[in-house]
Design a protein around this motif. Structure first.
Motif, mmCIF file in Angstrom:
data_model
loop_
_atom_site.group_PDB
_atom_site.id
_atom_site.type_symbol
_atom_site.label_atom_id
_atom_site.label_comp_id
_atom_site.label_asym_id
_atom_site.label_seq_id
_atom_site.Cartn_x
_atom_site.Cartn_y
_atom_site.Cartn_z
ATOM 1 N N SER A 267 31.990 58.624 66.098
ATOM 2 C CA SER A 267 31.285 59.248 64.973
ATOM 3 C C SER A 267 32.145 59.250 63.721
ATOM 4 C CB SER A 267 30.879 60.682 65.340
ATOM 5 O OG SER A 267 29.992 60.691 66.434
ATOM 6 N N VAL A 268 33.435 59.580 63.916
ATOM 7 C CA VAL A 268 34.350 59.578 62.765
ATOM 8 C C VAL A 268 34.447 58.183 62.170
ATOM 9 C CG1 VAL A 268 36.738 59.915 62.045
ATOM 10 C CG2 VAL A 268 35.646 61.574 63.572
ATOM 11 N N LEU A 269 34.601 57.187 63.057
ATOM 12 C CA LEU A 269 34.695 55.809 62.582
ATOM 13 C C LEU A 269 33.420 55.393 61.847
ATOM 14 C CD1 LEU A 269 36.405 54.052 65.634
ATOM 15 C CD2 LEU A 269 37.390 54.408 63.357
ATOM 16 N N GLN A 270 32.269 55.782 62.423
ATOM 17 C CA GLN A 270 31.003 55.405 61.801
ATOM 18 C C GLN A 270 30.871 56.024 60.402
ATOM 19 O OE1 GLN A 270 27.574 56.562 64.047
ATOM 20 N NE2 GLN A 270 26.123 55.513 62.682
ATOM 21 N N ILE A 271 31.197 57.305 60.313
ATOM 22 C CA ILE A 271 31.075 57.999 59.023
ATOM 23 C C ILE A 271 32.023 57.388 57.992
ATOM 24 C CG2 ILE A 271 31.461 60.200 57.845
ATOM 25 C CD1 ILE A 271 30.511 61.585 60.418
ATOM 26 N N ILE A 280 31.695 55.453 48.743
ATOM 27 C CA ILE A 280 32.009 56.874 48.582
ATOM 28 C C ILE A 280 33.508 57.103 48.756
ATOM 29 C CG2 ILE A 280 31.600 59.178 49.515
ATOM 30 C CD1 ILE A 280 28.830 58.237 50.353
ATOM 31 N N THR A 281 34.091 56.385 49.695
ATOM 32 C CA THR A 281 35.517 56.500 49.968
ATOM 33 C C THR A 281 36.207 55.210 49.565
ATOM 34 O OG1 THR A 281 35.063 57.980 51.821
ATOM 35 C CG2 THR A 281 37.241 56.963 51.750
ATOM 36 N N GLU A 282 37.326 55.367 48.908
ATOM 37 C CA GLU A 282 38.107 54.207 48.536
ATOM 38 C C GLU A 282 38.929 53.738 49.738
ATOM 39 O OE1 GLU A 282 38.138 52.571 45.717
ATOM 40 O OE2 GLU A 282 36.609 53.884 44.843
ATOM 41 N N SER A 289 44.634 54.578 57.494
ATOM 42 C CA SER A 289 45.472 55.226 58.510
ATOM 43 C C SER A 289 44.648 56.181 59.373
ATOM 44 C CB SER A 289 46.615 55.979 57.823
ATOM 45 O OG SER A 289 47.391 56.681 58.768
ATOM 46 N N GLY A 290 43.688 56.887 58.756
ATOM 47 C CA GLY A 290 42.815 57.781 59.526
ATOM 48 C C GLY A 290 41.945 57.016 60.498
ATOM 49 N N LEU A 291 41.422 55.873 60.020
ATOM 50 C CA LEU A 291 40.624 55.041 60.915
ATOM 51 C C LEU A 291 41.478 54.498 62.063
ATOM 52 C CD1 LEU A 291 38.493 53.016 58.316
ATOM 53 C CD2 LEU A 291 37.764 54.945 59.728
ATOM 54 N N GLN A 292 42.711 54.136 61.725
ATOM 55 C CA GLN A 292 43.609 53.620 62.757
ATOM 56 C C GLN A 292 43.922 54.699 63.792
ATOM 57 O OE1 GLN A 292 44.570 50.534 63.028
ATOM 58 N NE2 GLN A 292 45.905 50.862 64.800
ATOM 59 N N ALA A 293 44.068 55.934 63.358
ATOM 60 C CA ALA A 293 44.362 57.026 64.298
ATOM 61 C C ALA A 293 43.208 57.241 65.271
ATOM 62 C CB ALA A 293 44.655 58.310 63.518
ATOM 63 N N GLU A 294 41.988 57.167 64.731
ATOM 64 C CA GLU A 294 40.844 57.329 65.626
ATOM 65 C C GLU A 294 40.742 56.171 66.620
ATOM 66 O OE1 GLU A 294 39.014 59.926 65.978
ATOM 67 O OE2 GLU A 294 40.035 60.978 64.339
ATOM 68 N N LEU A 295 41.076 54.965 66.138
ATOM 69 C CA LEU A 295 41.060 53.812 67.049
ATOM 70 C C LEU A 295 42.125 53.957 68.136
ATOM 71 C CD1 LEU A 295 40.517 50.850 64.542
ATOM 72 C CD2 LEU A 295 38.918 51.699 66.281
ATOM 73 N N VAL A 296 43.293 54.471 67.755
ATOM 74 C CA VAL A 296 44.352 54.692 68.754
ATOM 75 C C VAL A 296 43.904 55.727 69.783
ATOM 76 C CG1 VAL A 296 46.671 55.636 69.074
ATOM 77 C CG2 VAL A 296 46.230 54.002 67.222
ATOM 78 N N ARG A 297 43.285 56.782 69.286
ATOM 79 C CA ARG A 297 42.805 57.813 70.213
ATOM 80 C C ARG A 297 41.760 57.233 71.167
ATOM 81 N NH1 ARG A 297 39.105 63.067 68.719
ATOM 82 N NH2 ARG A 297 39.073 63.970 70.814
ATOM 83 N N LEU A 298 40.850 56.436 70.606
ATOM 84 C CA LEU A 298 39.828 55.816 71.427
ATOM 85 C C LEU A 298 40.437 54.864 72.441
ATOM 86 C CD1 LEU A 298 36.760 55.625 71.807
ATOM 87 C CD2 LEU A 298 36.731 53.760 70.149
ATOM 88 N N ASN A 299 41.422 54.131 72.005
ATOM 89 C CA ASN A 299 42.088 53.189 72.910
ATOM 90 C C ASN A 299 42.818 53.929 74.028
ATOM 91 O OD1 ASN A 299 43.043 50.354 73.492
ATOM 92 N ND2 ASN A 299 45.020 51.363 73.144
ATOM 93 N N HIS A 300 43.467 55.053 73.697
ATOM 94 C CA HIS A 300 44.165 55.850 74.715
ATOM 95 C C HIS A 300 43.179 56.394 75.750
ATOM 96 C CE1 HIS A 300 47.927 56.744 72.044
ATOM 97 N NE2 HIS A 300 47.933 55.533 72.558
ATOM 98 N N LEU A 301 42.048 56.846 75.276
ATOM 99 C CA LEU A 301 41.046 57.377 76.203
ATOM 100 C C LEU A 301 40.544 56.293 77.151
ATOM 101 C CD1 LEU A 301 39.139 59.572 77.203
ATOM 102 C CD2 LEU A 301 37.577 58.984 75.331
#
Length: 484
Positions: A267-271, A280-282, A289-301
């Motif tokens: 959801s975070v990645l989609q938003i 809306i976001t530059e 980096s925020g997107l990368q953190a969510e990807l890392v979390r997803l990969n860990h899971l």
């Protein structure tokens, strides 16, 4: 048409009872007949021995066996009366004259001469007997006068032959035995049928419960009726059903947790991606980096789930090698030292003087140590301490193991959570760790068990927690020292 188990078991029990009753009745009849015959034979021989002196006195008084037939007919009198009659001829003549009013003799008495010829027969109407020398020697009583053999006295029952009264008695006993056996068989069949139904009742209940379980009703249980084997079977079934129900609940909860854990980063990645797409976001380094953190979390899971799936299937590949467990612990302490310093937590270690070697996968064991140390740092407030202790105790079988203890002075784990702490997606402190997946301890347990070891926890709320795991040691060392 198939016969039911109840019918087969009932018929088997009934057949067993009938066969057993028949065998017991036949054996009892044989034993009774044999023992009764032995008793009659012994009694006949004893009767012959008691009467022998009477006939010996008769021969001594008369000098021959002449007229002895009349004496044979009077043998039913008591021996003393017959002896008195021999001494008093008048009494003998009067008694002989009353012979016609006497009841028939129960026994048949035979007097034989020295050549085996019958001299007197108390019941000649019964027919001739075939007497062999062996029977005469065994059942007869020799009559001697001055050491001279003058005749042989035989009571026919002493030869093992039953008279009419004895035969009738034995027939009545056999009839009674037959009736008793028939009654016992009927009672046994009734009890057998009742016992068969009693035995089959739990089995039928188990069959119905199995069908209920197969149809998805995992809450179904069967009553425990006793502490015998059937009761143990019922307890085992109920335990199995409880385990299945618990596993089903765990799977359902795991699926919900997996869906939740996947949905959050997705959801975070989609938003974020939609925000980038809409302008809306530059696309700044911080956003990337925020997107990368969510990807890392997803990969860990996903990786954690993969490890658990491989462990459950017994297909987890371990790169076995000889490891210095103390060195591995120090390397993991170095990795978390900065995190502990930022949190204000003190780290310490206590190791043996000599290295402790084990066979294991360095990467997987590092994962276990890192998980335990990270949890300890996270749940230990500033000013607290974490100590890692390596020992080599001996088990009850005398085998030396490597034991690692991770002890903290943190917030501890509530007692109601301890039994579930190694379950998947179980997070008693989820509010304080919203980004945790609840898989770390479950993976640690699976990895330790894959190495042939065990892991446990002791904790008290407000005091701290102690996680301990053991691994098979390659060699043992007894001396320990402290290092901080």
């Amino acid at each position: 048409m198939k016969s039911s188990l109840s019918t087969r078991l009932t018929l088997t029990l009934l057949l067993a009872i009938v066969v057993t009753a028949t065998l017991v009745m036949g054996l009892s009849a044989l034993i009774i007949h044999n023992r009764f015959t032995v008793m009659v034979t012994y009694s006949g021989q004893r009767t012959a021995q008691r009467l022998a002196p009477v006939f010996s006195r008769y021969y001594r008084l008369n000098g021959s066996w002449e007229g002895v037939e009349q004496l044979a007919l009077l043998y039913r009198y008591e021996v003393e009366n017959v002896a008195a009659m021999m001494e008093r001829p008048a009494l003998r003549d009067r008694t002989m004259s009353e012979r016609g009013a006497m009841a028939p003799a129960d026994e048949r008495l035979l007097l034989l001469d020295i050549e085996g010829k019958v001299l007197a027969d108390s019941n000649p109407e019964s027919g001739n007997l075939t007497l062999v020398p062996r029977a005469i020697a065994q059942g007869g009583v020799k009559i001697t006068i001055d050491d001279e053999h003058v005749g042989t006295l035989i009571v026919v029952s002493g030869l093992g032959q039953l008279n009419a009264y004895q035969t009738a008695f034995l027939r009545q006993v056999m009839l009674f035995l037959m009736v008793a056996g028939f009654i016992v068989a009927l009672v046994g069949m009734a009890l057998g049928r009742w016992q068969a139904q009693r035995i089959l009742a739990p089995i039928k209940a188990l069959s119905r419960a199995t069908q209920e379980i197969a149809q998805g009703d995992l809450a179904h249980r069967i009553p425990v009726s006793g502490d015998d084997e059937l009761g143990e079977l019922a307890v085992a079934f109920n335990t199995m059903a409880e385990d299945l129900e618990r596993q089903q609940e765990l799977r359902r909860r795991a699926m919900n947790d997996i869906a939740h854990e996947l949905r959050t980063p997705l959801s975070v990645l989609q938003i974020e991606m939609e925000s980038l797409e809409d302008g809306i976001t530059e696309p700044t380094p911080e956003a990337i980096s925020g997107l990368q953190a969510e990807l890392v979390r997803l990969n860990h899971l996903v990786e954690d789930l993969r490890v658990l799936a491989l462990t459950d299937a017994g297909e987890l590949h371990l790169e076995w090698a000889t490891l210095d467990l103390g060195g591995l612990i120090y390397s993991m302490l170095d990795r978390v030292r900065s995190s502990a310093r930022e949190k204000g937590v003190t780290l310490s270690a206590k190791m043996p003087e000599t290295p402790v070697f084990i066979e294991g996968d360095a990467r997987r064991l590092s994962q276990v140590l890192l998980n335990l140390l990270s949890n300890a740092i996270q749940h230990t407030p500033a000013g607290g301490s974490i100590s890692v202790i390596l020992t080599q105790p001996a088990t009850e079988t005398g085998q030396t193991v490597a034991q690692v203890t991770v002890q903290d002075t943190g917030e501890g784990i509530p007692a109601e959570h301890l039994p579930h702490i190694f379950e998947r997606f179980y997070r008693p402190a989820v509010a304080r760790n919203p980004r945790g997946t609840g898989l770390g301890l479950s993976i640690a347990k699976s990895l330790i068990e894959a190495h042939g070891g065990r892991i446990s926890v002791v904790s008290a709320e407000g005091i701290g927690s102690t996680f301990t795991f053991t691994l098979p040691a390659k060699q043992s060392h007894a001396t320990q020292s402290g290092v901080s």
